[in-house]
Enzyme design. Structure first.
Site, PDB file in Angstrom:
ATOM      1  N   ASP A  59      11.780  -1.479 -23.856  1.00  0.00           N
ATOM      2  CA  ASP A  59      11.389  -2.301 -25.001  1.00  0.00           C
ATOM      3  C   ASP A  59      12.234  -1.931 -26.210  1.00  0.00           C
ATOM      4  O   ASP A  59      12.400  -0.741 -26.521  1.00  0.00           O
ATOM      5  CB  ASP A  59       9.916  -2.078 -25.344  1.00  0.00           C
ATOM      6  N   LYS A 116       9.152 -11.330 -24.475  1.00  0.00           N
ATOM      7  CA  LYS A 116       7.758 -11.610 -24.154  1.00  0.00           C
ATOM      8  C   LYS A 116       7.307 -12.919 -24.796  1.00  0.00           C
ATOM      9  O   LYS A 116       7.737 -13.261 -25.898  1.00  0.00           O
ATOM     10  CB  LYS A 116       6.852 -10.476 -24.643  1.00  0.00           C
ATOM     11  N   GLY A 188       1.182   0.949 -25.121  1.00  0.00           N
ATOM     12  CA  GLY A 188       1.127   1.497 -26.466  1.00  0.00           C
ATOM     13  C   GLY A 188       0.292   2.745 -26.620  1.00  0.00           C
ATOM     14  O   GLY A 188       0.017   3.166 -27.745  1.00  0.00           O
ATOM     15  N   LYS A 200      -2.291   2.256  -7.694  1.00  0.00           N
ATOM     16  CA  LYS A 200      -3.067   2.692  -6.532  1.00  0.00           C
ATOM     17  C   LYS A 200      -4.013   1.596  -6.049  1.00  0.00           C
ATOM     18  O   LYS A 200      -4.238   1.443  -4.838  1.00  0.00           O
ATOM     19  CB  LYS A 200      -3.850   3.963  -6.865  1.00  0.00           C
ATOM     20  N   GLY A 253       2.216   2.932 -20.676  1.00  0.00           N
ATOM     21  CA  GLY A 253       1.942   4.340 -20.935  1.00  0.00           C
ATOM     22  C   GLY A 253       2.983   5.315 -20.434  1.00  0.00           C
ATOM     23  O   GLY A 253       2.787   6.529 -20.519  1.00  0.00           O
ATOM     24  N   SER A 275       6.713   1.808 -25.672  1.00  0.00           N
ATOM     25  CA  SER A 275       6.794   2.623 -26.889  1.00  0.00           C
ATOM     26  C   SER A 275       7.300   4.034 -26.621  1.00  0.00           C
ATOM     27  O   SER A 275       7.677   4.744 -27.555  1.00  0.00           O
ATOM     28  CB  SER A 275       5.407   2.699 -27.538  1.00  0.00           C
TER      29      SER A 275
END
Length: 335
Positions: A59, A116, A188, A200, A253, A275
Site C-alpha cells: 500500500d 481500491k 490497519g 485457516k 495486519g 500500513s
C-alpha cells in the site's frame, strides 16, 4: 540464501524483463500489432494475477512511497488516499484515491499499479479501469456503498481482487468475477491474528471438500454449496483442485518479515502489506525485509536474516483487536 544473493536473482529478472521489452519494441518497429491490455480476456486476467504469485504488493499513498516499494522488490503497489491505519483513525467516509495521484504513481514506477474502490461502487471501479490501473481491489477498508451487493466484475476488462474470511465468502466473490482473493484480516491494526484465522478457515473448508471429493461423495459437496449459498460448480472445482481456483494472497495486519513468512507457510500465494511498512519508522529496510522473507519463506536462515534487518522499536503502532467494538471492525463489511 543471503541478502546479496537475492538481489542478484532480482537483477537477473530485471535484465530479462528489459530484454523482453526491447524485443517487443523491435517487433513493433517491424510492424507487429500489439493488443492493448484493456482488451484483456478472462484468461489474460487470470494469467496476469498468476505472475504476482510469491510476491508482495504494498500500500502506498504517493510516488515517493511507490518508488521505495519498487526498489525493495515489490511485485506491485496499491494506491490509497490514506493507509488503513490512518483510515481507521480518521473515521468518516473513506473513498477511492485521487485519480491524479494514481496517474502520477503509474508514471513514476514500472511495476503494476492497483487501487481500491468501495464495495458496490460501480463507477469508482469504472473510473479506475478507465485510467488504466492493473488491478482493482473492491475493499472493505473503504466505506461500503452497498452493504448487500458487490460489483458484478465480469463486465470489466481489468481484474479484481476481493477479501474473504471464509471459503463460502471467497467462492461468492469468485462467482461475481474476482480474479484473486485475499484474506481480510483486520486492516490497519498491525496484528496478523485475524489474517491467520481467515486463512485457516479457508484451508479447513477446502480440506473438507477435498475429503468429500476423494470419497466420491458429490452429494455432500452439493449440500455444502447449497447450505453456504455458493455455486455447486465452484465448490466442486475447489474440491477437485484442493485449493481455491484463483490466486489467494494474505492481507490484514502483516507488519514484520516473520508475519509474511507465517502467511506463506499457511498456504498464501503472496502477501499484501498495508500500513505495516509506511507507518513504521524504517520503511525502506522493512519493505526489503518483507520481500525477502516472502520470497524465501521456507528457509529459516533467510527469514531470520530478514527479521534482523528491522527492529521492533521501529514497527508500526499495534492495535489490540479484542478492544475494538464490533462496529469498528472492517472485516465484517461486505460479507
Amino acid at each position: 540464501m543471503k541478502l546479496i544473493d537475492s538481489y542478484a536473482v532480482l537483477e537477473k529478472i530485471r535484465d530479462l524483463i528489459y530484454s523482453l521489452l526491447e524485443a517487443r519494441d523491435r517487433a513493433m518497429e517491424n510492424g507487429l500489432e500489439v493488443i492493448p491490455v484493456r482488451t484483456a480476456t478472462p484468461l489474460v486476467r487470470y494469467g496476469f494475477i498468476s505472475m504476482l504469485k510469491g510476491g508482495v504488493v504494498m500500500d502506498v499513498t504517493n510516488e515517493q512511497q511507490a518508488e521505495i516499494a519498487e526498489d525493495a522488490g515489490a511485485v506491485g503497489v496499491m494506491v490509497l488516499d490514506k493507509l488503513p491505519y490512518d483510515v481507521r483513525k480518521a473515521g468518516g467516509v473513506a473513498r477511492t484515491a485521487d485519480l491524479n495521484v494514481i496517474r502520477a504513481v503509474m508514471e513514476t514506477i514500472t511495476i503494476p499499479v492497483s487501487a481500491k474502490c468501495r464495495i458496490g461502487h460501480y463507477w469508482e471501479a469504472k473510473l479506475l479501469e478507465e485510467i488504466g490501473v492493473d488491478l482493482i481491489d473492491e475493499s472493505e477498508v473503504l466505506t461500503p456503498t452497498d452493504e448487500k451487493a458487490h460489483i458484478w466484475k465480469w463486465e470489466f476488462r481489468v481484474p479484481f481482487v476481493n477479501g474473504a474470511r471464509s471459503l463460502p465468502e471467497a467462492l461468492r466473490r469468485i462467482w461475481e468475477g474476482a480474479s484473486m482473493i485475499r484474506t481480510k484480516g483486520e486492516a490497519g491494526t498491525g496484528n496478523v491474528a485475524e489474517a491467520v484465522r481467515h486463512m485457516k478457515a479457508v484451508n479447513r473448508d477446502i480440506a473438507v471438500l477435498r475429503g468429500y471429493y476423494k470419497a466420491g461423495d458429490i452429494e455432500a459437496i452439493r449440500l455444502y454449496a447449497k447450505s453456504n449459498n455458493v455455486p455447486f460448480e465452484l465448490a466442486l472445482l475447489t474440491a477437485r483442485l484442493g485449493r481455491l481456483p484463483v490466486v489467494n494472497f494474505a492481507a490484514g495486519g502483516i507488519a514484520t518479515p516473520a508475519d509474511a513468512a507465517l502467511m506463506m507457510w499457511l498456504g498464501a500465494d503472496g502477501v499484501f502489506v498495508g500500513s505495516g511498512i509506511f507507518k513504521s519508522r524504517d520503511p525502506e529496510q522493512r519493505a526489503q525485509a518483507i520481500v525477502l522473507a516472502t520470497t524465501y519463506w521456507d528457509d529459516p536462515e533467510t527469514v531470520a536474516e530478514a527479521q534482523s534487518m528491522v527492529s521492533e522499536r521501529n514497527a508500526m503502532p499495534g492495535i489490540d483487536i479484542t478492544r475494538l467494538k464490533p462496529e469498528e471492525l472492517l472485516q465484517i463489511r461486505g460479507e
